[in-house]
Design a protein around this motif. Structure first.
Motif, mmCIF file in Angstrom:
data_model
loop_
_atom_site.group_PDB
_atom_site.id
_atom_site.type_symbol
_atom_site.label_atom_id
_atom_site.label_comp_id
_atom_site.label_asym_id
_atom_site.label_seq_id
_atom_site.Cartn_x
_atom_site.Cartn_y
_atom_site.Cartn_z
ATOM 1 N N CYS A 35 0.611 -1.061 0.273
ATOM 2 C CA CYS A 35 0.075 -0.096 0.155
ATOM 3 C C CYS A 35 1.017 1.100 0.397
ATOM 4 O O CYS A 35 1.927 1.433 0.741
ATOM 5 C CB CYS A 35 -1.225 0.113 1.230
ATOM 6 S SG CYS A 35 -2.156 0.963 1.516
ATOM 7 N N HIS A 38 0.115 3.702 3.708
ATOM 8 C CA HIS A 38 0.488 2.743 4.747
ATOM 9 C C HIS A 38 1.995 2.473 4.739
ATOM 10 O O HIS A 38 1.571 2.073 3.699
ATOM 11 C CB HIS A 38 -0.484 2.870 5.676
ATOM 12 C CG HIS A 38 -1.079 1.102 5.452
ATOM 13 N ND1 HIS A 38 -1.650 0.710 4.434
ATOM 14 C CD2 HIS A 38 0.203 0.741 6.675
ATOM 15 C CE1 HIS A 38 -2.204 -0.537 4.577
ATOM 16 N NE2 HIS A 38 -1.264 -0.994 5.413
ATOM 17 N N CYS A 56 -7.660 -1.247 0.470
ATOM 18 C CA CYS A 56 -6.274 -1.817 1.185
ATOM 19 C C CYS A 56 -7.161 -2.159 2.465
ATOM 20 O O CYS A 56 -7.670 -1.735 3.454
ATOM 21 C CB CYS A 56 -5.499 -0.209 1.793
ATOM 22 S SG CYS A 56 -4.282 -0.468 2.393
ATOM 23 N N GLY A 58 -5.246 -2.448 5.092
ATOM 24 C CA GLY A 58 -4.290 -2.188 6.072
ATOM 25 C C GLY A 58 -4.906 -0.997 7.189
ATOM 26 O O GLY A 58 -5.487 -0.795 7.418
ATOM 27 N N CYS A 59 -5.468 0.391 5.590
ATOM 28 C CA CYS A 59 -5.649 1.619 6.228
ATOM 29 C C CYS A 59 -6.837 2.243 5.522
ATOM 30 O O CYS A 59 -6.980 2.620 6.051
ATOM 31 C CB CYS A 59 -4.676 2.374 5.570
ATOM 32 S SG CYS A 59 -4.545 2.693 3.930
HETATM 33 ZN ZN LIG Z 1 -2.582 1.363 3.205
#
Ligand SMILES: [Zn+2]
Length: 600
Positions: A35, A38, A56, A58-59
Protein backbone atom coordinates in the motif's frame (compact mmCIF):
# COMPACT_ATOMS: atom_id res chain seq x y z
CA UNK A 1 -18.04 15.76 -17.60
CA UNK A 2 -19.43 12.32 -17.03
CA UNK A 3 -18.71 11.11 -20.49
CA UNK A 4 -15.02 12.06 -20.28
CA UNK A 5 -14.76 10.21 -17.03
CA UNK A 6 -16.54 7.26 -18.60
CA UNK A 7 -14.29 7.25 -21.64
CA UNK A 8 -11.17 7.44 -19.54
CA UNK A 9 -12.35 4.55 -17.41
CA UNK A 10 -13.09 2.55 -20.54
CA UNK A 11 -9.65 3.10 -21.99
CA UNK A 12 -7.48 2.76 -18.92
CA UNK A 13 -7.41 -0.35 -16.82
CA UNK A 14 -6.97 0.24 -13.13
CA UNK A 15 -4.19 -2.33 -13.04
CA UNK A 16 -2.24 -0.45 -15.71
CA UNK A 17 -2.71 2.86 -13.99
CA UNK A 18 -1.71 1.63 -10.55
CA UNK A 19 1.16 -0.49 -11.82
CA UNK A 20 2.67 2.62 -13.36
CA UNK A 21 3.07 3.82 -9.79
CA UNK A 22 3.58 0.62 -7.81
CA UNK A 23 4.90 -2.87 -8.29
CA UNK A 24 1.83 -5.07 -8.44
CA UNK A 25 1.59 -8.83 -8.44
CA UNK A 26 -1.17 -11.19 -9.36
CA UNK A 27 -3.21 -12.61 -6.50
CA UNK A 28 -5.85 -14.97 -7.83
CA UNK A 29 -8.30 -12.98 -9.85
CA UNK A 30 -7.00 -9.74 -8.40
CA UNK A 31 -3.72 -7.94 -8.06
CA UNK A 32 -1.99 -6.88 -4.91
CA UNK A 33 0.70 -4.41 -3.97
CA UNK A 34 2.30 -2.80 -0.97
CA UNK A 35 0.00 0.00 0.00
CA UNK A 36 1.37 3.44 -0.93
CA UNK A 37 -0.80 5.11 1.68
CA UNK A 38 0.48 3.41 4.82
CA UNK A 39 3.62 1.63 5.97
CA UNK A 40 3.62 -2.06 5.34
CA UNK A 41 5.96 -4.93 4.64
CA UNK A 42 3.50 -7.40 3.15
CA UNK A 43 1.01 -6.35 0.51
CA UNK A 44 -2.54 -5.75 1.67
CA UNK A 45 -3.52 -3.41 -1.12
CA UNK A 46 -5.82 -5.23 -3.54
CA UNK A 47 -6.83 -4.18 -7.02
CA UNK A 48 -9.81 -5.60 -8.86
CA UNK A 49 -9.61 -5.16 -12.61
CA UNK A 50 -13.21 -6.33 -13.03
CA UNK A 51 -14.61 -3.69 -10.78
CA UNK A 52 -12.03 -1.03 -11.49
CA UNK A 53 -11.49 -0.47 -7.78
CA UNK A 54 -8.81 -0.89 -5.15
CA UNK A 55 -9.00 -1.55 -1.46
CA UNK A 56 -6.38 -1.65 1.28
CA UNK A 57 -7.03 -4.04 4.15
CA UNK A 58 -4.42 -2.24 6.23
CA UNK A 59 -5.59 1.36 6.16
CA UNK A 60 -8.95 1.26 4.44
CA UNK A 61 -7.90 3.33 1.41
CA UNK A 62 -10.27 2.59 -1.44
CA UNK A 63 -11.62 3.94 -4.70
CA UNK A 64 -11.12 4.02 -8.47
CA UNK A 65 -8.39 5.30 -10.80
CA UNK A 66 -9.33 8.91 -10.18
CA UNK A 67 -9.23 8.73 -6.43
CA UNK A 68 -6.00 6.75 -6.62
CA UNK A 69 -4.28 9.42 -8.71
CA UNK A 70 -5.75 12.16 -6.56
CA UNK A 71 -4.42 10.58 -3.41
CA UNK A 72 -1.12 9.45 -4.82
CA UNK A 73 -0.27 12.70 -6.58
CA UNK A 74 -1.72 14.85 -3.85
CA UNK A 75 -3.96 16.63 -6.31
CA UNK A 76 -7.68 17.30 -6.63
CA UNK A 77 -10.24 15.65 -8.88
CA UNK A 78 -9.54 17.99 -11.80
CA UNK A 79 -5.83 17.32 -11.43
CA UNK A 80 -6.37 13.59 -11.63
CA UNK A 81 -8.77 14.08 -14.54
CA UNK A 82 -6.09 16.01 -16.41
CA UNK A 83 -3.43 13.36 -15.80
CA UNK A 84 -5.64 10.45 -16.78
CA UNK A 85 -7.22 12.22 -19.76
CA UNK A 86 -3.75 12.89 -21.16
CA UNK A 87 -2.85 9.30 -20.63
CA UNK A 88 -6.01 7.95 -22.21
CA UNK A 89 -5.88 10.45 -25.07
CA UNK A 90 -9.36 11.69 -24.19
CA UNK A 91 -9.84 15.38 -24.92
CA UNK A 92 -11.64 17.20 -22.14
CA UNK A 93 -13.91 19.12 -24.48
CA UNK A 94 -17.04 19.29 -22.39
CA UNK A 95 -14.85 20.34 -19.58
CA UNK A 96 -13.51 23.25 -21.60
CA UNK A 97 -16.94 24.36 -22.74
CA UNK A 98 -18.75 24.01 -19.49
CA UNK A 99 -19.33 26.96 -17.28
CA UNK A 100 -16.10 27.51 -15.49
CA UNK A 101 -15.96 27.37 -11.78
CA UNK A 102 -13.81 29.67 -9.70
CA UNK A 103 -10.90 27.29 -9.39
CA UNK A 104 -10.58 26.98 -13.16
CA UNK A 105 -10.45 30.76 -13.39
CA UNK A 106 -7.76 30.91 -10.72
CA UNK A 107 -5.63 28.43 -12.65
CA UNK A 108 -6.14 30.46 -15.82
CA UNK A 109 -5.01 33.63 -14.14
CA UNK A 110 -1.86 31.93 -12.87
CA UNK A 111 -1.19 30.56 -16.35
CA UNK A 112 -1.63 33.99 -17.96
CA UNK A 113 0.59 35.59 -15.34
CA UNK A 114 3.27 32.96 -15.96
CA UNK A 115 3.26 33.70 -19.70
CA UNK A 116 3.35 37.40 -18.99
CA UNK A 117 6.40 37.01 -16.73
CA UNK A 118 8.07 34.69 -19.25
CA UNK A 119 7.62 37.24 -21.96
CA UNK A 120 9.06 40.03 -19.79
CA UNK A 121 12.00 37.79 -19.06
CA UNK A 122 12.76 37.12 -22.69
CA UNK A 123 12.77 40.86 -23.38
CA UNK A 124 15.06 41.84 -20.52
CA UNK A 125 18.71 41.19 -21.34
CA UNK A 126 19.98 42.11 -17.90
CA UNK A 127 17.76 39.67 -16.08
CA UNK A 128 18.51 36.95 -18.56
CA UNK A 129 22.23 37.35 -18.28
CA UNK A 130 21.97 37.34 -14.51
CA UNK A 131 20.18 33.99 -14.59
CA UNK A 132 22.66 32.58 -17.10
CA UNK A 133 25.47 33.77 -14.83
CA UNK A 134 23.98 31.69 -12.04
CA UNK A 135 24.55 28.68 -14.23
CA UNK A 136 20.96 28.11 -15.27
CA UNK A 137 20.78 27.20 -18.95
CA UNK A 138 18.21 27.96 -21.64
CA UNK A 139 16.54 24.59 -21.37
CA UNK A 140 15.94 25.06 -17.68
CA UNK A 141 14.68 28.60 -18.22
CA UNK A 142 12.07 27.16 -20.56
CA UNK A 143 11.12 24.07 -18.62
CA UNK A 144 10.97 25.80 -15.24
CA UNK A 145 9.29 28.77 -16.93
CA UNK A 146 11.43 31.39 -15.27
CA UNK A 147 9.98 34.87 -15.66
CA UNK A 148 10.36 38.46 -14.63
CA UNK A 149 8.01 40.85 -12.87
CA UNK A 150 8.59 44.36 -14.19
CA UNK A 151 9.68 47.24 -12.08
CA UNK A 152 6.21 48.64 -12.23
CA UNK A 153 3.21 49.00 -9.93
CA UNK A 154 0.46 47.83 -12.19
CA UNK A 155 1.80 46.13 -15.28
CA UNK A 156 0.51 42.67 -14.38
CA UNK A 157 -2.72 44.13 -13.03
CA UNK A 158 -3.29 46.02 -16.30
CA UNK A 159 -2.42 43.00 -18.39
CA UNK A 160 -4.77 40.65 -16.58
CA UNK A 161 -7.71 43.03 -16.32
CA UNK A 162 -7.42 43.77 -20.04
CA UNK A 163 -7.67 40.03 -20.58
CA UNK A 164 -11.02 40.22 -18.81
CA UNK A 165 -10.16 38.78 -15.41
CA UNK A 166 -11.85 40.25 -12.36
CA UNK A 167 -9.81 42.25 -9.86
CA UNK A 168 -11.18 40.21 -6.98
CA UNK A 169 -10.03 36.96 -8.59
CA UNK A 170 -6.57 38.31 -9.31
CA UNK A 171 -6.36 39.42 -5.70
CA UNK A 172 -7.53 36.02 -4.47
CA UNK A 173 -4.64 34.23 -6.17
CA UNK A 174 -2.22 36.62 -4.50
CA UNK A 175 -0.91 38.50 -7.52
CA UNK A 176 -2.17 41.93 -6.56
CA UNK A 177 -2.78 43.80 -3.33
CA UNK A 178 -5.37 46.38 -2.51
CA UNK A 179 -4.56 49.66 -0.79
CA UNK A 180 -6.96 52.59 -0.50
CA UNK A 181 -9.25 51.02 -3.08
CA UNK A 182 -6.40 50.87 -5.60
CA UNK A 183 -4.73 47.69 -6.72
CA UNK A 184 -1.04 47.19 -7.32
CA UNK A 185 1.19 44.25 -8.25
CA UNK A 186 2.55 42.18 -5.40
CA UNK A 187 5.69 41.18 -7.29
CA UNK A 188 7.81 43.99 -8.68
CA UNK A 189 11.30 43.85 -10.11
CA UNK A 190 11.62 40.19 -9.26
CA UNK A 191 12.76 37.07 -11.04
CA UNK A 192 9.75 34.82 -10.97
CA UNK A 193 9.89 31.10 -10.31
CA UNK A 194 6.51 29.46 -10.81
CA UNK A 195 5.51 26.89 -8.20
CA UNK A 196 3.53 24.02 -9.68
CA UNK A 197 1.29 21.41 -8.19
CA UNK A 198 2.24 17.80 -8.78
CA UNK A 199 0.36 17.79 -12.08
CA UNK A 200 2.26 20.79 -13.41
CA UNK A 201 -0.31 23.54 -12.97
CA UNK A 202 1.09 26.85 -11.72
CA UNK A 203 -0.34 27.57 -8.27
CA UNK A 204 2.01 30.21 -6.88
CA UNK A 205 5.24 32.11 -7.43
CA UNK A 206 8.48 32.60 -5.64
CA UNK A 207 9.97 35.93 -6.62
CA UNK A 208 13.65 36.68 -6.11
CA UNK A 209 14.58 40.32 -5.90
CA UNK A 210 16.49 41.26 -9.02
CA UNK A 211 18.40 44.28 -7.92
CA UNK A 212 19.05 45.06 -4.34
CA UNK A 213 17.30 48.31 -4.78
CA UNK A 214 15.48 50.11 -2.05
CA UNK A 215 11.90 49.31 -2.57
CA UNK A 216 9.13 51.43 -1.22
CA UNK A 217 6.30 50.16 0.87
CA UNK A 218 3.43 51.49 -1.13
CA UNK A 219 3.16 53.45 -4.33
CA UNK A 220 2.06 57.01 -4.55
CA UNK A 221 -0.98 56.65 -6.72
CA UNK A 222 -1.22 60.39 -7.05
CA UNK A 223 1.40 60.04 -9.72
CA UNK A 224 0.88 56.64 -11.30
CA UNK A 225 4.19 56.79 -13.06
CA UNK A 226 6.03 57.29 -9.80
CA UNK A 227 9.19 55.29 -9.61
CA UNK A 228 10.76 53.94 -6.53
CA UNK A 229 11.15 56.63 -3.97
CA UNK A 230 14.78 57.12 -3.01
CA UNK A 231 13.77 58.28 0.45
CA UNK A 232 12.23 54.99 1.43
CA UNK A 233 14.45 52.83 3.60
CA UNK A 234 12.55 49.55 3.43
CA UNK A 235 14.81 46.76 2.28
CA UNK A 236 12.76 44.21 0.41
CA UNK A 237 12.94 40.52 1.21
CA UNK A 238 15.29 38.58 -1.01
CA UNK A 239 12.59 36.03 -1.72
CA UNK A 240 8.92 36.78 -1.76
CA UNK A 241 6.45 33.92 -2.03
CA UNK A 242 2.79 34.00 -2.92
CA UNK A 243 0.57 34.14 0.13
CA UNK A 244 -1.67 31.19 0.93
CA UNK A 245 -4.50 31.11 -1.58
CA UNK A 246 -7.21 28.65 -2.55
CA UNK A 247 -4.63 27.05 -4.87
CA UNK A 248 -1.56 27.26 -2.69
CA UNK A 249 -0.73 26.23 0.83
CA UNK A 250 2.86 27.12 1.66
CA UNK A 251 3.33 24.32 4.08
CA UNK A 252 2.07 21.74 1.66
CA UNK A 253 4.13 22.23 -1.43
CA UNK A 254 7.39 20.80 -2.59
CA UNK A 255 8.86 22.71 -5.49
CA UNK A 256 9.63 20.72 -8.56
CA UNK A 257 7.65 17.65 -7.62
CA UNK A 258 5.83 17.70 -10.95
CA UNK A 259 9.16 17.34 -12.73
CA UNK A 260 10.82 15.04 -10.22
CA UNK A 261 8.12 12.50 -9.51
CA UNK A 262 8.91 10.01 -12.25
CA UNK A 263 12.59 10.20 -11.61
CA UNK A 264 12.12 9.68 -7.85
CA UNK A 265 10.06 6.62 -8.59
CA UNK A 266 12.57 5.24 -11.05
CA UNK A 267 15.74 5.93 -9.10
CA UNK A 268 14.04 5.00 -5.86
CA UNK A 269 15.29 7.97 -3.89
CA UNK A 270 14.67 11.65 -3.63
CA UNK A 271 16.96 14.58 -2.90
CA UNK A 272 15.63 17.51 -0.92
CA UNK A 273 17.27 20.91 -1.32
CA UNK A 274 16.32 24.31 0.03
CA UNK A 275 16.05 26.82 -2.78
CA UNK A 276 14.62 27.22 -6.25
CA UNK A 277 18.00 27.80 -7.85
CA UNK A 278 19.46 24.77 -6.04
CA UNK A 279 16.59 22.74 -7.37
CA UNK A 280 16.99 23.84 -10.96
CA UNK A 281 20.75 23.33 -10.96
CA UNK A 282 20.47 19.91 -9.39
CA UNK A 283 18.07 18.94 -12.17
CA UNK A 284 20.50 20.36 -14.67
CA UNK A 285 23.29 18.30 -13.14
CA UNK A 286 21.23 15.23 -13.94
CA UNK A 287 19.59 14.75 -10.55
CA UNK A 288 16.07 15.07 -11.83
CA UNK A 289 14.86 13.38 -8.64
CA UNK A 290 15.40 16.60 -6.66
CA UNK A 291 12.67 18.63 -5.01
CA UNK A 292 12.93 21.79 -2.92
CA UNK A 293 11.14 22.71 0.26
CA UNK A 294 9.61 26.11 0.40
CA UNK A 295 11.54 28.25 2.86
CA UNK A 296 8.91 27.84 5.50
CA UNK A 297 7.64 24.35 5.03
CA UNK A 298 10.12 22.42 7.10
CA UNK A 299 11.73 25.07 9.20
CA UNK A 300 8.82 26.95 10.71
CA UNK A 301 8.15 25.85 14.24
CA UNK A 302 4.50 26.54 13.96
CA UNK A 303 4.01 24.25 11.00
CA UNK A 304 1.87 21.44 12.23
CA UNK A 305 2.86 17.85 11.82
CA UNK A 306 -0.05 17.14 9.56
CA UNK A 307 1.22 19.38 6.80
CA UNK A 308 4.78 18.16 7.20
CA UNK A 309 3.51 14.68 6.73
CA UNK A 310 1.62 15.72 3.65
CA UNK A 311 4.80 17.18 2.35
CA UNK A 312 6.94 14.15 3.01
CA UNK A 313 4.11 11.72 2.54
CA UNK A 314 3.93 12.73 -1.07
CA UNK A 315 7.59 11.96 -1.57
CA UNK A 316 7.40 8.75 0.44
CA UNK A 317 4.75 7.35 -1.86
CA UNK A 318 7.29 7.60 -4.66
CA UNK A 319 10.24 6.22 -2.71
CA UNK A 320 11.03 5.71 0.94
CA UNK A 321 14.69 6.65 0.44
CA UNK A 322 15.33 10.30 1.04
CA UNK A 323 18.49 12.40 1.05
CA UNK A 324 18.45 15.83 2.64
CA UNK A 325 21.06 17.99 0.96
CA UNK A 326 21.51 21.03 3.12
CA UNK A 327 24.48 23.14 3.87
CA UNK A 328 26.71 22.36 6.81
CA UNK A 329 25.96 25.39 8.97
CA UNK A 330 23.92 25.10 12.14
CA UNK A 331 20.75 26.52 10.63
CA UNK A 332 20.99 24.07 7.77
CA UNK A 333 21.46 21.13 10.11
CA UNK A 334 18.63 22.25 12.36
CA UNK A 335 16.33 22.44 9.37
CA UNK A 336 17.30 18.93 8.36
CA UNK A 337 16.83 17.57 11.86
CA UNK A 338 13.20 18.44 12.17
CA UNK A 339 12.18 17.02 8.83
CA UNK A 340 14.44 14.02 9.24
CA UNK A 341 12.64 13.05 12.44
CA UNK A 342 9.33 13.12 10.68
CA UNK A 343 10.74 11.12 7.80
CA UNK A 344 12.09 8.54 10.26
CA UNK A 345 8.74 8.25 11.92
CA UNK A 346 7.27 7.58 8.49
CA UNK A 347 9.66 4.64 8.21
CA UNK A 348 11.75 6.31 5.52
CA UNK A 349 15.47 5.67 5.08
CA UNK A 350 16.91 9.05 5.93
CA UNK A 351 20.32 10.15 4.68
CA UNK A 352 22.03 13.50 4.76
CA UNK A 353 24.39 14.93 2.18
CA UNK A 354 26.29 17.69 3.90
CA UNK A 355 28.17 20.20 1.87
CA UNK A 356 30.74 22.79 2.93
CA UNK A 357 29.67 25.64 5.18
CA UNK A 358 28.72 28.82 3.43
CA UNK A 359 28.09 27.16 0.11
CA UNK A 360 24.84 26.11 -1.40
CA UNK A 361 24.25 23.41 -3.99
CA UNK A 362 24.03 26.11 -6.63
CA UNK A 363 27.62 27.24 -5.90
CA UNK A 364 28.92 23.71 -5.92
CA UNK A 365 27.14 22.63 -9.07
CA UNK A 366 28.28 25.75 -10.84
CA UNK A 367 31.88 25.01 -9.88
CA UNK A 368 31.71 21.42 -11.01
CA UNK A 369 28.81 19.01 -11.57
CA UNK A 370 31.04 16.18 -10.39
CA UNK A 371 31.39 17.72 -6.93
CA UNK A 372 27.66 17.62 -6.48
CA UNK A 373 27.62 14.01 -7.59
CA UNK A 374 30.33 13.26 -5.08
CA UNK A 375 28.44 14.91 -2.22
CA UNK A 376 25.27 13.01 -3.01
CA UNK A 377 27.27 9.80 -3.24
CA UNK A 378 28.86 10.42 0.15
CA UNK A 379 25.53 10.69 1.92
CA UNK A 380 25.40 9.29 5.45
CA UNK A 381 22.70 7.90 7.60
CA UNK A 382 21.26 10.76 9.64
CA UNK A 383 21.78 9.03 12.99
CA UNK A 384 25.32 7.93 12.16
CA UNK A 385 26.04 11.45 11.05
CA UNK A 386 25.13 12.90 14.44
CA UNK A 387 26.87 10.13 16.27
CA UNK A 388 30.11 10.66 14.35
CA UNK A 389 29.98 14.36 15.07
CA UNK A 390 29.64 13.69 18.79
CA UNK A 391 32.54 11.25 18.78
CA UNK A 392 34.69 13.76 16.94
CA UNK A 393 33.90 16.60 19.31
CA UNK A 394 33.99 14.92 22.72
CA UNK A 395 36.93 13.57 24.65
CA UNK A 396 35.49 11.89 27.77
CA UNK A 397 32.90 9.18 28.00
CA UNK A 398 30.55 11.11 30.22
CA UNK A 399 30.02 14.02 27.85
CA UNK A 400 29.78 11.56 24.98
CA UNK A 401 27.05 9.81 26.86
CA UNK A 402 25.23 13.03 27.66
CA UNK A 403 25.35 14.25 24.11
CA UNK A 404 24.16 10.94 22.76
CA UNK A 405 21.08 11.20 24.93
CA UNK A 406 20.52 14.78 23.84
CA UNK A 407 21.29 14.61 20.16
CA UNK A 408 20.89 11.03 19.02
CA UNK A 409 18.10 9.53 21.09
CA UNK A 410 15.48 11.93 19.74
CA UNK A 411 16.05 10.36 16.31
CA UNK A 412 16.14 6.80 17.56
CA UNK A 413 12.87 7.32 19.38
CA UNK A 414 11.12 8.25 16.15
CA UNK A 415 11.79 4.82 14.69
CA UNK A 416 9.06 2.32 15.11
CA UNK A 417 10.88 -0.89 14.25
CA UNK A 418 12.47 -2.39 17.33
CA UNK A 419 15.02 -4.23 15.19
CA UNK A 420 16.19 -0.99 13.66
CA UNK A 421 16.28 0.59 17.10
CA UNK A 422 18.45 -2.12 18.57
CA UNK A 423 20.79 -1.90 15.56
CA UNK A 424 21.28 1.75 16.32
CA UNK A 425 21.88 1.02 19.99
CA UNK A 426 24.62 -1.38 18.88
CA UNK A 427 26.12 1.21 16.59
CA UNK A 428 26.04 3.82 19.35
CA UNK A 429 27.80 1.45 21.70
CA UNK A 430 30.50 0.62 19.16
CA UNK A 431 31.19 4.19 18.20
CA UNK A 432 31.10 5.72 21.67
CA UNK A 433 32.76 2.71 23.36
CA UNK A 434 30.04 2.79 25.99
CA UNK A 435 28.58 -0.58 26.91
CA UNK A 436 25.47 -1.71 25.12
CA UNK A 437 23.74 -2.29 28.43
CA UNK A 438 24.42 1.22 29.62
CA UNK A 439 23.11 2.66 26.35
CA UNK A 440 20.01 0.49 26.51
CA UNK A 441 19.36 1.61 30.07
CA UNK A 442 19.84 5.25 29.14
CA UNK A 443 17.58 4.81 26.19
CA UNK A 444 14.80 3.23 28.25
CA UNK A 445 15.00 6.10 30.67
CA UNK A 446 14.91 8.55 27.82
CA UNK A 447 11.84 6.99 26.26
CA UNK A 448 10.06 7.03 29.57
CA UNK A 449 10.89 10.64 30.22
CA UNK A 450 9.67 11.68 26.84
CA UNK A 451 6.05 11.70 26.14
CA UNK A 452 6.83 10.99 22.58
CA UNK A 453 4.10 12.05 20.36
CA UNK A 454 4.87 9.97 17.35
CA UNK A 455 1.42 8.59 17.08
CA UNK A 456 0.67 10.59 14.02
CA UNK A 457 1.73 7.90 11.67
CA UNK A 458 0.01 5.12 13.54
CA UNK A 459 -2.43 3.45 11.29
CA UNK A 460 -6.03 4.24 11.74
CA UNK A 461 -7.71 1.52 13.66
CA UNK A 462 -9.88 -0.56 11.46
CA UNK A 463 -13.29 -0.02 12.93
CA UNK A 464 -14.43 -3.38 11.66
CA UNK A 465 -12.03 -4.97 14.13
CA UNK A 466 -14.39 -3.93 16.90
CA UNK A 467 -16.77 -6.57 15.73
CA UNK A 468 -14.59 -9.39 16.78
CA UNK A 469 -16.81 -11.87 18.56
CA UNK A 470 -17.66 -15.25 17.10
CA UNK A 471 -20.97 -13.87 15.97
CA UNK A 472 -19.17 -10.93 14.48
CA UNK A 473 -16.81 -13.02 12.46
CA UNK A 474 -19.64 -15.17 11.15
CA UNK A 475 -21.58 -12.09 10.13
CA UNK A 476 -18.56 -10.65 8.47
CA UNK A 477 -18.01 -13.78 6.46
CA UNK A 478 -21.63 -14.00 5.44
CA UNK A 479 -21.72 -10.40 4.28
CA UNK A 480 -18.46 -10.85 2.44
CA UNK A 481 -20.32 -13.45 0.37
CA UNK A 482 -23.49 -11.39 0.06
CA UNK A 483 -21.71 -8.17 -0.98
CA UNK A 484 -19.57 -10.06 -3.43
CA UNK A 485 -22.68 -11.71 -4.84
CA UNK A 486 -20.97 -14.31 -7.01
CA UNK A 487 -19.76 -14.03 -10.59
CA UNK A 488 -21.53 -16.69 -12.62
CA UNK A 489 -25.18 -17.74 -12.59
CA UNK A 490 -24.54 -20.74 -10.44
CA UNK A 491 -22.75 -18.76 -7.74
CA UNK A 492 -25.35 -16.02 -7.90
CA UNK A 493 -28.29 -18.36 -7.49
CA UNK A 494 -26.75 -20.19 -4.54
CA UNK A 495 -26.06 -16.91 -2.79
CA UNK A 496 -29.51 -15.47 -3.49
CA UNK A 497 -31.33 -18.57 -2.38
CA UNK A 498 -29.43 -18.96 0.87
CA UNK A 499 -29.65 -15.27 1.60
CA UNK A 500 -33.44 -15.40 1.13
CA UNK A 501 -33.80 -18.30 3.51
CA UNK A 502 -31.59 -16.54 6.04
CA UNK A 503 -33.78 -13.43 5.89
CA UNK A 504 -36.85 -15.59 6.28
CA UNK A 505 -35.38 -17.27 9.35
CA UNK A 506 -34.23 -14.21 11.23
CA UNK A 507 -36.75 -11.67 9.94
CA UNK A 508 -36.31 -8.63 7.74
CA UNK A 509 -35.75 -6.21 10.61
CA UNK A 510 -33.01 -8.24 12.17
CA UNK A 511 -31.39 -8.69 8.75
CA UNK A 512 -31.51 -4.97 8.06
CA UNK A 513 -29.86 -4.27 11.40
CA UNK A 514 -26.91 -6.51 10.65
CA UNK A 515 -26.72 -5.21 7.10
CA UNK A 516 -26.45 -1.63 8.34
CA UNK A 517 -23.57 -2.67 10.53
CA UNK A 518 -21.54 -4.08 7.64
CA UNK A 519 -22.54 -1.79 4.81
CA UNK A 520 -19.70 0.70 5.49
CA UNK A 521 -17.19 -2.11 4.96
CA UNK A 522 -18.78 -3.47 1.82
CA UNK A 523 -15.88 -2.56 -0.45
CA UNK A 524 -13.46 -4.40 1.76
CA UNK A 525 -15.78 -7.37 2.15
CA UNK A 526 -16.37 -7.76 -1.58
CA UNK A 527 -12.67 -8.45 -1.93
CA UNK A 528 -12.73 -10.98 0.88
CA UNK A 529 -15.75 -12.79 -0.52
CA UNK A 530 -14.11 -12.95 -3.89
CA UNK A 531 -10.83 -14.12 -2.44
CA UNK A 532 -12.37 -16.96 -0.49
CA UNK A 533 -15.09 -18.23 -2.80
CA UNK A 534 -14.61 -17.14 -6.38
CA UNK A 535 -14.74 -20.23 -8.62
CA UNK A 536 -15.18 -22.56 -5.65
CA UNK A 537 -18.81 -23.42 -6.00
CA UNK A 538 -18.83 -26.41 -3.65
CA UNK A 539 -16.95 -24.64 -0.91
CA UNK A 540 -19.24 -21.66 -1.33
CA UNK A 541 -22.40 -23.70 -0.86
CA UNK A 542 -21.11 -25.77 2.01
CA UNK A 543 -19.64 -22.87 3.92
CA UNK A 544 -22.51 -20.51 3.35
CA UNK A 545 -24.96 -23.09 4.72
CA UNK A 546 -22.66 -23.65 7.68
CA UNK A 547 -22.16 -19.97 8.34
CA UNK A 548 -25.89 -19.29 8.24
CA UNK A 549 -26.69 -22.15 10.59
CA UNK A 550 -24.04 -21.09 13.06
CA UNK A 551 -25.08 -17.50 12.83
CA UNK A 552 -28.74 -18.29 13.35
CA UNK A 553 -27.77 -20.36 16.34
CA UNK A 554 -25.76 -17.50 17.77
CA UNK A 555 -28.61 -15.08 17.20
CA UNK A 556 -31.06 -17.47 18.88
CA UNK A 557 -28.71 -17.99 21.78
CA UNK A 558 -28.61 -14.27 22.28
CA UNK A 559 -32.39 -14.06 22.07
CA UNK A 560 -32.90 -16.93 24.46
CA UNK A 561 -30.57 -15.28 26.92
CA UNK A 562 -32.43 -12.02 26.90
CA UNK A 563 -35.81 -13.81 27.21
CA UNK A 564 -34.41 -15.76 30.14
CA UNK A 565 -33.40 -12.51 31.82
CA UNK A 566 -36.93 -11.22 31.37
CA UNK A 567 -38.42 -14.39 32.80
CA UNK A 568 -36.17 -14.17 35.83
CA UNK A 569 -37.12 -10.59 36.46
CA UNK A 570 -40.82 -11.35 36.14
CA UNK A 571 -40.37 -14.27 38.46
CA UNK A 572 -38.90 -11.96 41.08
CA UNK A 573 -41.73 -9.47 40.62
CA UNK A 574 -44.26 -12.30 40.53
CA UNK A 575 -45.53 -11.08 37.14
CA UNK A 576 -47.18 -13.22 34.51
CA UNK A 577 -44.44 -14.99 32.59
CA UNK A 578 -46.61 -17.03 30.27
CA UNK A 579 -45.89 -15.25 26.96
CA UNK A 580 -42.17 -15.18 27.69
CA UNK A 581 -42.12 -18.85 28.51
CA UNK A 582 -43.85 -19.59 25.23
CA UNK A 583 -41.34 -17.41 23.41
CA UNK A 584 -38.50 -19.14 25.17
CA UNK A 585 -39.88 -22.54 24.23
CA UNK A 586 -40.06 -21.46 20.59
CA UNK A 587 -36.48 -20.33 20.58
CA UNK A 588 -35.32 -23.58 22.09
CA UNK A 589 -37.23 -25.45 19.40
CA UNK A 590 -35.62 -23.39 16.72
CA UNK A 591 -32.20 -24.13 18.12
CA UNK A 592 -33.05 -27.83 18.14
CA UNK A 593 -34.18 -27.52 14.57
CA UNK A 594 -30.89 -26.01 13.54
CA UNK A 595 -29.01 -28.78 15.25
CA UNK A 596 -31.08 -31.32 13.34
CA UNK A 597 -30.56 -29.50 10.06
CA UNK A 598 -26.86 -29.64 10.64
CA UNK A 599 -27.00 -33.42 11.15
CA UNK A 600 -28.52 -33.90 7.72
ZN1 LIG B 1 -3.05 1.01 3.15
Amino acid sequence: MNSSVGKIKERLSIVDVISSYLTVEKAGKNYKAKCPFHNEKTPSFFISSDRGTYYCFGCGAKGDIFSFVEKFEGTDFLGSLKILADRAGVPLTEYKNKEKDKTDIYYEIMEEATSFFENNFSLNKEVRSYILSRGINDNSIKSFRIGYALESWTSLFDYLTKKGFKKEDIETVGLIKKKDSRYYDRFRSRIMFPINDSTGRVIAFSGRIFQDILEVGLPDFGSPTSKISPTSKIVPAKYLNSPDTPLFNKSNVLFGLDKAKNSIRMRDYSIIVEGQVDLILSHQAGFTNTVAVSGTAFTENTTDNESKINNLGLVRRLSSNIIFAYDGDDAGIRAVNRSAMIALSLDMQVKVAIFPKGKDPADIIQEDYKKWEEIIKNKTDIISFHLDKICENTKDKESRRKQTVEKVFPFVSMIESSIKKSNYIKEISEKTSLSENAITEDYKKYEKSQNINNNFNKEKKDESKDISSRKGSLEKRLFAIIFWGGENDEEKSIINELKASFIEDIGKDQYQKILNLYEPFSENLVFEGEKWYSGKIKVLYKEMVEIILNLEEEILNEESYSVLLKIKEKERNKDDMKTDLVAYQKIVEKIEDIKNRRLK
